[in-house]
Design a protein around this motif. Structure first.
Motif, PDB file in Angstrom:
ATOM      1  N   GLN A  83     -46.139 -29.497 -32.088  1.00 34.69           N
ATOM      2  CA  GLN A  83     -46.761 -28.831 -31.407  1.00 34.69           C
ATOM      3  C   GLN A  83     -47.422 -28.107 -29.530  1.00 34.69           C
ATOM      4  O   GLN A  83     -47.119 -27.299 -29.671  1.00 34.69           O
ATOM      5  CB  GLN A  83     -48.390 -29.164 -32.305  1.00 34.69           C
ATOM      6  N   HIS A  85     -45.270 -28.616 -28.031  1.00 32.68           N
ATOM      7  CA  HIS A  85     -43.994 -27.843 -26.964  1.00 32.68           C
ATOM      8  C   HIS A  85     -43.382 -26.224 -28.254  1.00 32.68           C
ATOM      9  O   HIS A  85     -42.269 -25.635 -27.542  1.00 32.68           O
ATOM     10  CB  HIS A  85     -42.682 -28.246 -26.702  1.00 32.68           C
ATOM     11  N   SER A  86     -44.555 -26.461 -29.226  1.00 35.11           N
ATOM     12  CA  SER A  86     -44.485 -25.121 -29.991  1.00 35.11           C
ATOM     13  C   SER A  86     -43.544 -23.756 -29.372  1.00 35.11           C
ATOM     14  O   SER A  86     -42.453 -22.699 -30.523  1.00 35.11           O
ATOM     15  CB  SER A  86     -45.104 -24.650 -30.420  1.00 35.11           C
ATOM     16  N   SER A  87     -44.414 -23.675 -28.385  1.00 35.04           N
ATOM     17  CA  SER A  87     -43.346 -22.177 -27.511  1.00 35.04           C
ATOM     18  C   SER A  87     -41.965 -22.247 -26.987  1.00 35.04           C
ATOM     19  O   SER A  87     -41.231 -20.847 -26.379  1.00 35.04           O
ATOM     20  CB  SER A  87     -44.551 -21.915 -26.436  1.00 35.04           C
ATOM     21  N   ARG A  88     -41.749 -23.554 -27.081  1.00 33.69           N
ATOM     22  CA  ARG A  88     -40.222 -23.389 -26.117  1.00 33.69           C
ATOM     23  C   ARG A  88     -38.976 -23.991 -26.894  1.00 33.69           C
ATOM     24  O   ARG A  88     -38.063 -23.747 -27.255  1.00 33.69           O
ATOM     25  CB  ARG A  88     -39.887 -24.321 -25.183  1.00 33.69           C
ATOM     26  N   ARG A  90     -37.762 -22.652 -30.725  1.00 38.21           N
ATOM     27  CA  ARG A  90     -37.758 -21.481 -31.217  1.00 38.21           C
ATOM     28  C   ARG A  90     -37.343 -21.759 -32.746  1.00 38.21           C
ATOM     29  O   ARG A  90     -37.309 -21.122 -33.930  1.00 38.21           O
ATOM     30  CB  ARG A  90     -36.791 -20.400 -30.897  1.00 38.21           C
ATOM     31  N   GLN A  92     -38.141 -24.391 -35.763  1.00 34.39           N
ATOM     32  CA  GLN A  92     -39.681 -26.531 -36.035  1.00 34.39           C
ATOM     33  C   GLN A  92     -38.856 -26.331 -37.268  1.00 34.39           C
ATOM     34  O   GLN A  92     -39.668 -26.949 -37.998  1.00 34.39           O
ATOM     35  CB  GLN A  92     -40.474 -24.861 -35.673  1.00 34.39           C
TER      36      GLN A  92
END
Length: 237
Positions: A83, A85-88, A90, A92
């Motif tokens: 959660q 590092h969710s922006s990095r 891609r 999940q």
């Protein structure tokens, strides 16, 4: 056949053929309307089109509790890292968790389907600098260049390349405890000293220079389950 097994079979076929063709298509539609021309009112400025709501991407459905074989505290830390590092990250849908509180003779590299909770585990080595006496237990982590130690935290699985250990995969460290991973060449690769027969002979695996080294026959399966763009979380709890 569970999702992890299907993914492994698909990815193995890709790695062996060294090619994959993907196609996407867009289908555009339009609507027309007709009006009569009799008794039309005086021309006026056209009305702006009504706003169109942009659908939000569906959040991935995640398992509610630690899957079998993974300790709850460890899984909670991994899920929190995903959660954070969710922006990095891609991709999940699946993650890998390395439980370095266990000896190298145990199946401690776990692959988790975050939708179904299905898991698969394999052997993985730790670094020489993390276990100088070669006890089979990781003693310490290090992010220092030249330490030959395993580092902890969240990693992004990056691109594949062919190097000293044949087909390997680069890792990008996402935390203060492993941000040097790329510069240190901390990667995933196969190694003879991580094969299961090492346990039969010595009771433990050999040691890497800090890399996630798995058995030579496990490498294709690992790449199939992990792929690019997913997260590995490694720690000792």
């Amino acid at each position: 056949m569970d999702r992890l097994t299907k993914a492994a079979a698909t990815r193995r076929a890709f790695l062996k053929t060294a090619g994959m063709v993907a196609g996407t298509g867009l289908l555009a539609g339009c609507a027309a309307r007709s009006v009569t021309t009799a008794a039309l009112p005086a021309p006026t400025a056209p009305l702006p089109p009504p706003p169109v709501a942009t659908p939000l991407p569906a959040a991935p459905r995640t398992v509610a509790s630690a899957p079998r074989g993974i300790r709850p505290e460890l899984f909670e830390r991994a899920a929190a890292a995903l959660q954070r590092h969710s922006s990095r990250i891609r991709q999940q849908d699946r993650i890998a968790i390395a439980d370095f509180s266990l000896p190298s003779s145990r199946l401690r590299f776990h692959f988790v389907d975050m939708e179904s909770g299905a898991t698969r585990a394999m052997l993985v080595s730790h670094g020489i600098g993390s276990d100088p006496g070669h006890t089979g237990m990781l003693q310490r982590f290090s992010n220092e260049v030249g330490s030959e130690a395993t580092c902890e935290g969240a990693f992004l699985a990056a691109n594949y390349y062919v190097g000293k250990h044949q087909l390997s995969q680069r890792l990008i460290g996402l935390d203060p405890t492993n941000y040097n991973a790329l510069d240190r060449a901390i990667v995933i690769h196969g190694a003879w000293y991580s094969n299961p027969d090492m346990i039969a002979k010595h009771g433990k695996l050999g040691r890497s220079q800090g890399c996630f080294a798995v058995g030579e026959r496990d490498l294709d399966t690992l790449f199939a389950m992990l792929g690019e763009g997913r997260m590995i979380y490694a720690t000792k709890v």
